[in-house]
Design an enzyme around this catalytic site. Structure first.
Site, mmCIF file in Angstrom:
data_model
loop_
_atom_site.group_PDB
_atom_site.id
_atom_site.type_symbol
_atom_site.label_atom_id
_atom_site.label_comp_id
_atom_site.label_asym_id
_atom_site.label_seq_id
_atom_site.Cartn_x
_atom_site.Cartn_y
_atom_site.Cartn_z
ATOM 1 N N ASN A 3 71.085 29.177 18.969
ATOM 2 C CA ASN A 3 70.531 30.486 19.319
ATOM 3 C C ASN A 3 71.577 31.591 19.174
ATOM 4 O OD1 ASN A 3 69.313 32.716 20.561
ATOM 5 N ND2 ASN A 3 68.246 31.439 22.038
ATOM 6 N N HIS A 10 59.398 26.564 34.530
ATOM 7 C CA HIS A 10 60.019 27.736 35.147
ATOM 8 C C HIS A 10 58.984 28.588 35.872
ATOM 9 C CE1 HIS A 10 63.061 27.543 31.549
ATOM 10 N NE2 HIS A 10 63.105 26.471 32.321
ATOM 11 N N ASP A 69 68.816 27.738 38.842
ATOM 12 C CA ASP A 69 69.863 27.892 37.824
ATOM 13 C C ASP A 69 70.743 29.090 38.179
ATOM 14 O OD1 ASP A 69 71.411 28.050 35.564
ATOM 15 O OD2 ASP A 69 69.748 28.248 34.152
ATOM 16 N N HIS A 126 68.332 19.589 28.676
ATOM 17 C CA HIS A 126 67.969 20.985 28.440
ATOM 18 C C HIS A 126 66.745 21.031 27.531
ATOM 19 C CE1 HIS A 126 68.581 25.225 28.128
ATOM 20 N NE2 HIS A 126 69.044 25.224 26.893
ATOM 21 N N ASP A 167 64.448 27.969 23.024
ATOM 22 C CA ASP A 167 65.312 28.306 21.891
ATOM 23 C C ASP A 167 65.776 27.055 21.151
ATOM 24 O OD1 ASP A 167 66.986 27.389 23.862
ATOM 25 O OD2 ASP A 167 68.459 28.985 23.676
ATOM 26 N N GLU A 176 63.517 19.203 31.094
ATOM 27 C CA GLU A 176 63.086 20.601 31.138
ATOM 28 C C GLU A 176 62.016 20.835 30.077
ATOM 29 O OE1 GLU A 176 64.967 25.132 31.066
ATOM 30 O OE2 GLU A 176 66.120 23.464 30.229
ATOM 31 N N TRP A 213 77.152 34.962 31.077
ATOM 32 C CA TRP A 213 75.695 34.990 30.984
ATOM 33 C C TRP A 213 75.141 33.570 31.050
ATOM 34 C CZ3 TRP A 213 71.599 33.113 28.124
ATOM 35 C CH2 TRP A 213 70.350 33.680 28.427
#
Length: 402
Positions: free
Chosen positions: A37, A122, A210, A312, A316, A339, A402
């Site tokens: 990504n 989520h 998270d 994960h 993306d 996830e 980030w």
């Protein structure tokens, strides 16, 4: 059997994906995900200019040898670009091997250790009430495990608190968005969020959160301790993982389970955390960790140290990566959770798939190979669009994690 051609496709059905397709002289093909990504064209160029010419004429069934050829043979090892490229090739080769064996990939790995794969999704909101309602909506869709995020008072929307879009993220000029962060405002907010979620929805739902690498070890320790009454499934990515000793301090102060690893590229990134049992879940994933060959080793190594898997699975990474992950999830004796943030219909039209979701669980399906294909004609309708992950700054302008 010989490799006759390898093609690399970059397409954007809402997000940019890099797809590798390997062709053989026996008519079998395999596809793999090499998406990185925000650096998609770097991975594609690495494949086209440096990897593909070396593989034409090789036996695709020799995936172990090819993996080491691409890893050791390049001398300049590791790194996200290299490992995404290796993952794309490796995933495609396992797809071919399973098709040649006429069985789904999980059978080739050794068979299923379970009948279905627990997944989490989520839920988020700008305000706590909005996030609590979002958790309830996800529960009504059948999910048994939900990651909850909420906006921070006095700050604009940041990661995990906006509209939850699955599309590329960039500003109007196609450059990285800049977000604003304050740890001092965040730390008291999150225990309030989970207190209200538990009050509204009870104790049976698995809850995750998270922190996105934004805390120091002592801040993470404090948060983990504050969250203990709400029995989280895990607290994810608390601190930047380059200095892994930080997890030792966190571990000393909280019993909240810890998860990390979505940005890890090799087993060496995981080694200390797993060996010293400083984490409970390892979040490495096929496309970033070098494909099924490498991820299977990470999973086995984790199983020796009471660490479970938690791949994960954000949007993306293409549906090919999710499909490969699900086969490994079904096989891994020490599986924890997968996830699943979902994909748009536009994305799924480019990647026909055999995997399924029902009542909070997923299954990779019984199609031969890893069960995900690539529609070149549909992909051609969605050309690449430059995009990036956001950049994060503190309120005083300091560049942050980030």
């Amino acid at each position: 059997m010989k490799i006759t051609d390898i093609k690399v496709f970059v397409t954007c059905p809402g997000r940019n994906f890099v797809t590798v397709k390997v062709y053989t002289d026996e008519g079998l093909t395999g596809v793999g995900d090499a998406t990185l990504n925000g650096r998609e064209l770097a991975a594609a160029a690495y494949l086209e200019e440096h990897v593909v010419p070396c593989l034409i004429g090789r036996d695709p069934r020799m995936s172990e040898d090819i993996w080491h050829y691409l890893y050791r043979g390049a001398y300049w090892r590791r790194g996200p670009v290299t490992m995404a490229a290796i993952a794309g090739i490796d995933t495609a080769l396992w797809d071919i091997k399973a098709k040649a064996a006429n069985m789904p990939l999980y059978q080739l790995l050794g068979g299923a250790s379970r009948t279905k794969v627990l997944c989490y999704t989520h839920a988020q909101g700008r305000e706590i009430g909005e996030a609590v309602d979002a958790v309830g909506e996800r529960m009504s869709q059948g999910y048994k495990a939900i990651r909850a995020q909420v906006g921070i008072p006095g700050l604009p929307d940041v990661y995990g608190t906006g509209d939850g879009t699955l599309t590329n993220t960039a500003d109007d000029a196609g450059l990285p968005k800049e977000e604003v962060w304050s740890t001092t405002k965040y730390l008291p907010r999150i225990p309030q969020l989970f207190e209200e979620i538990r009050a509204a929805h009870g104790d049976e739902i698995h809850l995750l959160h998270d922190a996105h690498h934004r805390l120091t070890p002592i801040e993470a320790a404090r948060l983990g301790k504050d969250l203990e009454p709400f029995r989280l499934f895990w607290l994810e990515d608390t601190v930047p993982a380059e200095n892994q000793d930080g997890f030792r301090l966190i571990r000393q102060h909280t019993t909240t389970p810890l998860a990390v690893g979505e940005v890890f590229n090799t087993i060496w990134d995981c080694k200390q955390l797993i060996e010293e049992q400083l984490i409970d879940y390892i979040r490495a994933t096929c496309v970033h960790a070098g494909g099924p060959t490498a991820l299977r080793r990470i999973m086995d190594f984790a199983g020796l140290h009471h660490v479970r898997t938690g791949c994960h699975g954000a949007a993306d990474m293409s549906p090919i990566c999710l499909g490969a992950n699900l086969h490994l999830d079904l096989w891994a004796p020490n599986f924890g959770i997968q996830e699943y943030s979902g994909y748009s219909e536009e994305m799924l039209s480019v990647f026909p798939h055999a995997w399924s979701f029902e009542d909070g669980y997923m299954h990779p399906g019984e199609a031969v190979g890893h069960g995900v294909d690539f529609d070149e004609e549909a992909a051609a309708k969605h050309p690449y669009k430059r995009a990036y992950l956001p950049v994060n700054r503190l309120e005083d302008g300091t560049l942050w994690h980030w």
